[in-house]
Design an enzyme around this catalytic site. Structure first.
Site, PDB file in Angstrom:
ATOM      1  N   GLU A   1       0.795  -1.057   0.010  1.00  0.00           N
ATOM      2  CA  GLU A   1       0.061  -0.009   0.010  1.00  0.00           C
ATOM      3  C   GLU A   1       0.974   1.142  -0.011  1.00  0.00           C
ATOM      4  OE1 GLU A   1      -3.697   1.714   2.795  1.00  0.00           O
ATOM      5  OE2 GLU A   1      -2.266   0.113   3.400  1.00  0.00           O
TER       6      GLU A   1
ATOM      7  N   SER B   1      22.998  -0.326  32.677  1.00  0.00           N
ATOM      8  CA  SER B   1      23.079  -0.109  33.986  1.00  0.00           C
ATOM      9  C   SER B   1      23.215  -1.701  34.815  1.00  0.00           C
ATOM     10  CB  SER B   1      21.731   0.342  34.664  1.00  0.00           C
ATOM     11  OG  SER B   1      20.938  -0.698  34.335  1.00  0.00           O
TER      12      SER B   1
ATOM     13  N   CYS C   1      -5.865  -3.512   2.119  1.00  0.00           N
ATOM     14  CA  CYS C   1      -5.495  -3.669   3.657  1.00  0.00           C
ATOM     15  C   CYS C   1      -6.785  -3.690   4.591  1.00  0.00           C
ATOM     16  CB  CYS C   1      -4.462  -2.443   4.032  1.00  0.00           C
ATOM     17  SG  CYS C   1      -3.695  -2.515   5.648  1.00  0.00           S
TER      18      CYS C   1
ATOM     19  N   LYS D   1      -9.318   3.067  -2.155  1.00  0.00           N
ATOM     20  CA  LYS D   1      -9.759   2.484  -0.954  1.00  0.00           C
ATOM     21  C   LYS D   1     -11.088   2.855  -0.405  1.00  0.00           C
ATOM     22  CE  LYS D   1      -7.439   1.041   3.295  1.00  0.00           C
ATOM     23  NZ  LYS D   1      -6.217   1.095   4.224  1.00  0.00           N
TER      24      LYS D   1
END
Length: 733
Positions: A44, A356, A174, A113
């Site tokens: 897309e 750390s 999508c 779309k």
């Protein structure tokens, strides 16, 4: 037989880098044609990149997309192959997210779309309009330069499909797949056999199965070939698009690409007999009946054949077992690939991490080590782009390139242990051992002198010197002293990142890596502008529980054995003095466990619970072990500190998105940052419910049985949950 060869792909596009995107598109077409494919599907918005965001509002972006499309069409790229390209298109006064279907140097149709993604990380309605005319294709006048170059004035525009001489093909974009009535259902009844889904789908832990089940379900009961293409990589933001280009035939996966990769282009080929689709549909009575009274979908005729007849030279693709990564592998490979894209595209010379010796910073170090392993492996597999990037970043000369991940890490990865009088020898040792295992350039720095200088300055100005709580100081003094240490580490980290390359005669700068996890961000258990403030954070959306599981996995699978000891150590900030009768622990400081925080986070975000709804849910979940009053205290405690610290999310370091309850407020979790932290109305309602529940229990005579069950669970070891604000780590949950 109607034999069809298809190609779908994962592309590592970069938003607004049209040269990069066009290069990848051309390479994918070349690979598809070389394999003999007659359909090529890309992701897309592949021409612009999916993550352009407000750049989509610029006319330049749309114009550049047309220019790139023109270059593809005037050349021989689409000769003999149907190509689907994703780009924005303006029609009239509206902007649409479109797939451009092209073949033989012509545009066959433009498919806008219809259902836009507009939740979570997605904001498509901000930039695009959803196409709403489903009953007809309309005429679209091509831009003048395109029209002249193609000798084509206009094209069909809208919802429909292409009817070839021997099959029918349609696009489904999508989000449309995941709607209640997806287009493929209607298209299948109209005879469409091949569905092309161009996607921009990001990685999220444990999400891939949901996506693949949707593909399988699309063709399992109605037949068809479902092609899926996706972006893969970091295209300029917090998301990592996780590829997994696939082809599914009648509910069976027959081709699957990688989910995580350093490759810029990956093409997935499948060889299919479309008669299998026709045969399945002809055998399902309900499909036949519904097809006979279908709503007709408009189509465009294309006078081309896509299929071959019976040919023994073409081997059909067989069903495959779906490949899934474990969550631990997802944490290693997803953020590792994202870091590589960010590093090579940012112009930086490497990373610097304040290490750390705790679980979070060690997880980040392990992910960088994994990235180095992936780079060396990909170079060994012959990827010239990865090799070129690694040579440039690592400053290799005379034809040399990375062949050992530890040697490569030494060139691009600094770790710094910034210890104070409150740091233990155990964490100092763990940090050094882990850095050596990875191959990082490690520094051991004491920050006591800087802290002392600041406190002396404060004392000179105010006449007072703050004390820790264990030494008789107030809560304000205690918190202030911890914050000084934390913020000094942030300042020093950025100083080292900018100057250490100069010290070692290297060009450029280093990116500072953050290491706060999603649970600490949710609770606000971090100092604003401490080492959680960095350039990027690969674990900022990953839970503490998942990170600890990852550390155990990485100790074995990545070869960093010291991670097992790091994981077993209790989490501590080491910002307060260590005494024989006191040692600072994260879960005691927070008044809740990391396990509880994950529960709160999921209820707050995924299940959209406010204080009242969360209280009710947890009464059901924890009711056998906690009284309603105890549940109420925990819920109030969480919401109090969540709201007090919400302002910290406004400056949260950009983090890799991996978890569905992330509190990141840039785009995913949009809420205010100034709250009435007393929540007077909501907490009053909870108190009313507690009184009502306690009255019901007394009336029903159930309290004694519940109390026995609760006492038994607490005495039996439970899960070691800390009661809200009690400081007691032995209360069972």
């Amino acid at each position: 037989m109607r034999l069809l060869k298809t190609a779908t792909c994962n592309l590592n596009q970069w938003a607004m880098d049209f040269d990069c995107n066009l290069k990848n598109i051309k390479e994918s077409i070349a690979e598809a044609k070389e394999a003999g494919a007659v359909i090529r599907l890309g992701p897309e918005l592949e021409i612009t990149g999916y993550g352009c965001e407000d750049h989509f509002l610029e006319l330049d972006t749309v114009n550049h997309a047309w220019e790139c499309l023109k270059e593809l069409l005037v050349g021989d790229w689409t000769d003999g192959i149907l190509c689907s390209f994703g780009m924005p298109v303006i029609k009239g006064s509206e902007r649409y997210n479109c797939q451009i279907l092209c073949m033989n140097r012509k545009i066959i149709m433009i498919r806008p779309k219809m259902w836009l993604a507009n939740d979570g990380n997605y904001r498509e309605l901000r930039w695009f309009t959803a196409w709403k005319q489903r009953d007809q294709l309309v005429n679209f006048q091509l831009p003048k330069e395109i029209s002249e170059a193609l000798s084509q004035d206009s094209v069909p525009f809208g919802y429909g499909y292409i009817q070839f001489l021997d099959t029918a093909v349609a696009a489904e974009i999508c989000e449309e797949l995941f709607t209640p009535t997806p287009p493929h259902a209607e298209l299948a009844l109209n005879g469409v056999e091949v569905f092309m889904n161009a996607s921009g789908s990001h990685h999220q832990l444990r999400k891939l199965d949901i996506r693949l089940r949707a593909f399988i379900g699309a063709t399992h009961t109605r037949g068809g070939v479902y092609m899926y293409s996706n972006h893969q990589g970091c295209d300029g933001g917090r998301l990592y698009y996780d590829g997994c280009a696939s082809v599914i035939v009648n509910g069976d996966l027959v081709a699957q690409g990688s989910q995580f990769s350093l490759k810029d282009v990956e093409v997935v080929i499948a060889q299919i007999d479309l008669e299998a689709v026709a045969s399945l549909r002809g055998s399902i009575s309900s499909f036949q009946e519904q097809a006979s009274c279908k709503t007709r979908v408009p189509f465009v005729e294309a006078r081309y054949n896509l299929c071959q007849s019976f040919n023994l030279k073409m081997c059909l693709s067989s069903p495959l077992k779906i490949k899934y990564h474990s969550p631990e592998e997802e944490i290693a490979f997803g953020p590792g690939c994202w870091l590589w894209d960010y590093l090579r595209r940012s112009g930086a010379s490497g990373f610097l991490l304040p290490l750390s010796g705790g679980a979070d910073s060690s997880s980040v170090a392990a992910i960088v080590g994994c990235m180095c392993q992936l780079v060396v492996k990909e170079i060994a597999n012959g990827d010239e782009q990865v090799k070129a990037d690694a040579i440039r970043i690592g400053q290799y000369k005379d034809g040399q390139y990375p062949t050992d991940s530890r040697e490569f890490a030494k060139r691009i990865f600094y770790t710094v242990f910034m210890g104070s009088e409150n740091s233990s020898e155990a964490t100092k040792s763990r940090a050094k051992v882990l850095a050596d295992e990875i191959g990082a350039w490690h520094l051991d720095v004491s920050i006591d002198g800087v802290i002392s200088a600041l406190l002396s300055l404060f004392q000179t100005v105010t006449g007072k010197r703050p004390q820790y709580k264990v030494d008789g100081g107030s809560n304000s003094e205690n918190l202030g002293l911890q914050n000084i240490q934390a913020r000094i580490r942030m300042v020093l980290a950025f100083m080292f990142a900018s100057l250490l390359p100069w010290v070692h005669n290297k060009p450029g700068f280093y990116l500072v890596l953050g290491s706060s996890n999603v649970d600490e961000a949710l609770r606000g258990y971090l100092t604003k502008y401490d080492c959680s403030s960095a350039d990027i954070n690969p674990i900022g959306s990953i839970s503490k529980q998942d990170l600890r599981t990852f550390l155990r996995w990485a100790a074995t699978h990545l070869g960093y054995a010291s991670l097992a000891e790091i994981e077993a150590a209790p989490p501590t900030a080491e910002l307060e003095p260590i005494r024989s009768d006191y040692s600072q622990l994260d879960e005691v400081d927070m008044g809740m466990t990391y396990e509880e925080l994950s529960v709160y986070g999921r209820l707050r975000k995924i299940f959209r619970c406010g204080p009242i709804s969360m209280f009710k849910n947890l009464c059901y979940r924890w009711g056998a072990k906690l009284t309603p009053q105890e549940v109420a205290d925990k819920v109030k405690h969480f919401f109090k500190y969540y709201s007090i610290n919400r302002h910290k999310m406004t400056v949260l370091t950009p983090s890799y998105h991996a978890e569905s309850y992330s509190p990141e407020d840039n785009r995913f979790d949009l809420r205010q940052f100034l709250y009435n932290a007393r929540w007077p109305y909501q907490f009053r309602k909870i108190d009313d419910l507690v009184r009502e529940l306690d009255g019901d229990r007394v009336h029903l005579g159930e309290s004694s049985e519940l109390d026995k069950l609760r006492d038994a669970s607490q005495g039996g070891g439970g899960m070691g949950v800390v009661a809200a604000g009690s400081g007691n780590p032995n209360v069972g949950l």
